[in-house]
Design a protein around this motif. Structure first.
Motif, short mmCIF file in Angstrom:
data_model
loop_
_atom_site.label_atom_id
_atom_site.label_comp_id
_atom_site.label_asym_id
_atom_site.label_seq_id
_atom_site.Cartn_x
_atom_site.Cartn_y
_atom_site.Cartn_z
N ARG A 1 -1.54 17.22 -5.03
CA ARG A 1 -0.33 16.79 -4.76
C ARG A 1 -0.64 15.34 -3.67
NH1 ARG A 1 1.27 21.47 -6.14
NH2 ARG A 1 3.75 21.72 -6.50
N PHE A 2 -1.65 15.34 -2.84
CA PHE A 2 -1.94 14.33 -2.22
C PHE A 2 -2.15 12.95 -2.92
CE2 PHE A 2 -4.78 11.76 0.54
CZ PHE A 2 -3.98 11.39 1.46
N ALA A 3 -3.13 13.32 -3.89
CA ALA A 3 -3.59 12.31 -5.00
C ALA A 3 -2.22 11.64 -5.60
CB ALA A 3 -4.50 12.81 -6.00
N LEU A 4 -1.44 12.47 -5.94
CA LEU A 4 -0.36 11.85 -6.57
C LEU A 4 0.46 11.32 -5.87
CD1 LEU A 4 1.92 11.86 -8.83
CD2 LEU A 4 2.65 13.90 -7.92
N LEU A 5 0.67 11.72 -4.51
CA LEU A 5 1.28 10.77 -3.47
C LEU A 5 0.74 9.25 -3.41
CD1 LEU A 5 3.66 10.75 -1.47
CD2 LEU A 5 2.01 11.52 0.42
N THR A 6 -0.64 9.47 -3.47
CA THR A 6 -1.46 8.22 -2.89
C THR A 6 -1.02 7.07 -4.35
OG1 THR A 6 -3.24 9.43 -2.02
CG2 THR A 6 -3.93 7.26 -2.64
N ALA A 7 -1.33 7.69 -5.46
CA ALA A 7 -1.14 6.80 -6.50
C ALA A 7 0.34 6.13 -6.54
CB ALA A 7 -1.44 7.66 -7.95
N ALA A 8 1.36 7.27 -6.35
CA ALA A 8 2.80 6.61 -6.44
C ALA A 8 3.08 5.45 -5.32
CB ALA A 8 3.59 7.85 -6.39
N LEU A 9 2.54 5.92 -3.99
CA LEU A 9 2.93 5.20 -3.03
C LEU A 9 2.12 3.85 -2.97
CD1 LEU A 9 4.84 5.49 -0.56
CD2 LEU A 9 2.58 5.82 0.72
N THR A 10 1.06 3.91 -3.56
CA THR A 10 0.27 2.36 -3.95
C THR A 10 0.95 1.58 -5.05
OG1 THR A 10 -1.80 3.77 -3.36
CG2 THR A 10 -1.95 1.68 -4.67
N ALA A 11 1.56 2.18 -6.02
CA ALA A 11 2.21 1.54 -6.94
C ALA A 11 3.49 0.68 -6.22
CB ALA A 11 2.61 2.48 -8.20
N LEU A 12 4.26 1.47 -5.40
CA LEU A 12 5.52 1.34 -4.58
C LEU A 12 5.06 0.06 -3.70
CD1 LEU A 12 7.44 4.22 -3.73
CD2 LEU A 12 8.06 2.52 -5.53
N LEU A 13 4.07 0.07 -3.07
CA LEU A 13 3.60 -0.89 -2.25
C LEU A 13 3.22 -2.26 -2.80
CD1 LEU A 13 1.25 1.08 0.40
CD2 LEU A 13 3.37 0.07 1.07
N LEU A 14 2.59 -2.04 -4.21
CA LEU A 14 1.88 -3.05 -4.88
C LEU A 14 3.10 -3.98 -5.41
CD1 LEU A 14 -0.76 -1.53 -6.91
CD2 LEU A 14 -1.05 -3.82 -5.55
N VAL A 15 4.26 -3.02 -5.74
CA VAL A 15 5.51 -3.95 -6.23
C VAL A 15 6.13 -4.54 -5.17
CG1 VAL A 15 7.89 -3.54 -7.19
CG2 VAL A 15 5.89 -2.30 -8.24
N SER A 16 6.04 -3.76 -4.06
CA SER A 16 6.63 -4.48 -2.83
C SER A 16 5.98 -5.82 -2.47
CB SER A 16 6.96 -3.75 -1.63
OG SER A 16 5.81 -3.76 -0.92
N ALA A 17 4.79 -5.64 -2.68
CA ALA A 17 4.04 -7.08 -2.24
C ALA A 17 4.16 -8.12 -3.22
CB ALA A 17 2.44 -6.74 -1.96
N VAL A 18 4.47 -7.75 -4.41
CA VAL A 18 4.78 -8.58 -5.53
C VAL A 18 6.05 -9.44 -4.99
CG1 VAL A 18 5.41 -9.49 -7.75
CG2 VAL A 18 3.31 -7.88 -7.32
#
Lengths: 270, 451
Positions: B253-270
């Motif tokens: 679950r932690f790995a899933l949270l890491t991947a999903a949050l990283t995707a969101l942060l990347l989109v926000s950074a764009v």
């Protein structure tokens, strides 16, 4: 219900959520391909948008794969009987150790205080004195005419141009300066000089409001009356900005003495 | 044939903290525990991007001529630190993305820590046997605030000098040894490498080590003490702990949270230009511009500095300035209130018993009032950091807004605390299921009574 045996209250996932290996591998492959594409794009010097979207795509594909794994492989919740909770606060209050420890702490603190006072370097000495020429950041001398009506020019002592604590601003007032300004240090009755460091928290008092001839600090909105000795009129400052007495020598501005007080914030010592 | 090292490791994990552990391993995986996990995920993102940025960043104030693809700064003489920031943003492939990701993750990091702390306070998750978990949590928040302050200095932008001088002024305001301490840490004039090296070493070595150490203690204790849980129908959470095995269920679950949050942060950074140090411009001696603000986690400090009136009290050679009040006394009381409130509650309610069930925020009047009061005070002080912006928006003189905030800072926290206590009392009289939690259990003993 107070069962102490391990049980599974919520149970594993519904039987419909079976692991589909092809789905899992497929999304992992998508993530891997996007990571490779990211590396290639990075080597190729791609822009922020492309890199960001490729990386986000890889992370999203990995999320889908991980989500599938989490949903299908969930073993459900476990229960466990709680053990007696340990006391998390030692019984110190009222004991001799506490008194001894407190005294030792006070002693150590005093020692540190004495050590600190020995170690600390002496306070910096002022670069301003009678006869020190006022110069701009480029080291050029300043004449009274260089400050236009309602204008501000930042100047330094000639041997310390650019040093922060000695920064002084020349203000050309629209009206004649009044007490408590040191009037013998004012040139033409309207050209005054004050330290640029705020007496509140040491920021640069970098703004000048012409309509009420006020110096204004952008950090905490301390406001000083440039016409009346830079005494604080609003905001959090409690002391006026130190004034630099001025006089004219061979047509150029020079200091007629040191700043009227040490520049910068007032400390905790009276 | 011996098993492979990976198989041996997963087997050992499974026996110790996994599905085959005895007694069973239970780790909280409900929604609210995700908030705490989010802070850890953000820390991982910050570490990864921070290491990459540290490879190019140069902590020096020495002037250098920047030559590169930034049209704004090409050919200009800049402080080396600022030039290296411009270089990362404009000349390193993906550098701008890394910087934005780092800043975006820092916002999530602090938001998650604050939300986690508020929830802990409001639900009483700090009670025995979780006092030390709460104390280390407050320590983690302080380390995060340190990250915020030192991180803001590193680009050596226009207001870096002001930030340093404010910290020096707060130190100067300490009675007895403040001047010496300030001289020791801040001696010399800007531009000087000393401050920048100090901030850099703190940001890159000291604070990460402190954070990881405190986090380990925090997490090991969470695992050992078993999760505190919200009330549920199928299990009495006071006698039984419920959760998922740490390995592999919680880790997955932690790995899933890491991947999903990283995707969101990347989109926000764009989409969002999070890191705008280049827009602000480099440090220049004795210069500042309008609208000087620290990062938002420190708004409550600067807000206090803006609204505490400039009245100095001189008592026996000690001058108590408003800088001391706003920079040391008020934040000190806030942090002490948050860190020591569990002891106060234990003492006042004479409740030293173990509690594993999370309360409703209004179950205990004392707690509801304290949380409401401290939160409101922090919010009012934080909003006071924007008095100049408010004055601009509302077209009202800034002096009037300062006076308004002085009144609000005194009135609102008291009003909020009173309202929360009243609501809590009403709930105690009429509300659902509060009879057991408002009266202390029979086996409780008064705090510190057994010596």
């Amino acid at each position: 219900m107070t069962s102490t045996e391990p049980t599974e209250p919520s149970g594993p996932s519904p039987q419909g959520d079976r692991l589909r290996p092809a789905w899992l591998v497929g999304w992992l492959v998508v993530a891997a391909v996007l990571v490779v594409a990211l590396v290639v794009a990075w080597i190729g010097g791609a822009g922020l948008e492309r890199l960001g979207l490729l990386a986000a795509g890889a992370a999203a594909a990995a999320s889908v794969a991980l989500h599938h794994l989490v949903v299908t492989q969930d073993a459900g919740e476990r229960t466990v009987a709680r053990e007696p909770a340990p006391r998390d606060l030692p019984d110190l209050l009222g004991r001799r150790q506490l008194v001894g420890g407190g005294m030792a702490a006070v002693l150590l603190g005093l020692l540190a205080l004495v050590g600190l006072r020995r170690l600390a370097p002496p306070p910096p000495t002022s670069a301003w004195a009678d006869g020190v020429a006022l110069v701009t950041l480029d080291g050029e001398a300043v004449r009274p005419d260089d400050v236009p009506l309602g204008g501000v020019v930042t100047v330094w002592p000639e041997r310390a141009a650019g040093s922060e604590r000695s920064a002084v601003m020349l203000v050309r007032l629209r009206e004649v300066a009044e007490e408590p300004t040191r009037l013998d240090g004012v040139v033409d009755h309207t050209l005054v000089a004050y330290s640029r460091l705020c007496t509140h928290a040491g920021c640069a008092v970098a703004l000048y409001r012409d309509h009420d001839q006020a110096l204004f600090c952008p950090c905490h909105q301390a406001t000083f009356d440039a016409r009346r000795g830079a005494r604080p009129t609003a905001g959090p400052a409690s002391l006026p900005l130190p004034q630099l007495p001025l006089r004219v020598e061979d047509g150029a501005l020079v200091a007629a003495g040191d700043l009227t007080a040490a520049p910068g914030p007032v400390g905790g010592r009276a | 044939m011996p098993p492979s090292p990976i198989a041996a490791l997963t087997d050992a994990l499974d026996r110790r903290v996994g599905r085959r552990a005895d007694p069973p391993s239970v780790w909280p995986t409900d929604f609210w525990s995700l908030v705490g996990h989010t802070a850890v995920v953000a820390f991982l993102v910050l570490t990864a991007t921070g290491i990459a940025l540290a490879l190019v960043y140069r902590p020096s104030t020495a002037p250098m001529v920047y030559q590169g693809s930034s049209e704004l700064y090409d050919g200009q003489t800049l402080p080396t630190a600022f030039a290296s920031i411009v270089y990362i943003s404009e000349d390193v492939p993906g550098g701008q993305l890394l910087r934005r990701l780092h800043v975006a993750a820092s916002h999530v990091f602090l938001l998650a820590i604050v939300a986690h702390l508020l929830r802990t306070l409001a639900t009483g998750a700090f009670r025995r046997p979780r006092l030390l978990i709460h104390t280390t949590g407050v320590g983690l928040l302080l380390v995060a605030l340190g990250f915020s302050y030192t991180g803001e200095l590193l680009p050596f932008g226009l207001v870096a000098g002001s930030s340093l001088r404010i910290a020096e002024a707060v130190m100067y305001a300490l009675p007895f040894a403040g001047q010496e301490l300030g001289a020791l840490l801040f001696a010399g004039e800007l531009p000087s490498d000393r401050f920048l090296l100090l901030s850099w070493a703190t940001h890159v070595f000291v604070l990460p080590l402190a954070f990881v150490g405190l986090l380990l203690v925090h997490l090991v204790l969470v695992h050992r003490r078993r999760p505190a849980l919200a009330e549920r129908r199928d299990v009495d959470v006071e006698v039984t702990a419920v959760g998922r095995p740490l390995w592999p269920d919680a880790v997955a679950r932690f790995a899933l949270l890491t991947a999903a949050l990283t995707a969101l942060l990347l989109v926000s950074a764009v989409l969002v230009p999070w890191s705008d140090a280049e827009l602000e411009g480099p440090f220049r001696t004795a210069e500042a511009t309008n609208s000087v603000h620290p990062p938002w986690p420190l708004f409550f400090l600067t807000g206090g500095l803006r609204i505490v009136p400039g009245i100095d009290l001189v008592i026996g050679g000690v001058r108590i300035t408003n800088v001391l009040v706003a920079g040391v006394v008020i934040p000190g009381l806030l942090v002490a209130g948050v860190a020591l409130y569990p002891l106060l509650e234990r003492w006042l309610r004479r409740d030293d018993a173990a509690h594993h069930r999370l309360d409703h925020p209004l179950d205990v009047p004392l707690r509801a009032g304290t949380v409401a009061g401290l939160t409101t005070l922090t919010i009012v002080l934080s909003l006071a950091a924007g008095i100049d912006v408010l004055a601009f928006w509302l077209r009202v003189p800034v002096e009037a807004i300062v006076v308004t905030f002085r009144v609000l800072a005194l009135v609102l926290p008291v009003a909020a605390a009173t309202a929360a206590v009243a609501a809590s009392r009403r709930r105690g009289r009429h509300g659902p299921g509060t009879t057991t939690s408002t009266s202390p259990p029979a086996d409780s003993h008064p705090h510190g009574g057994s010596s």
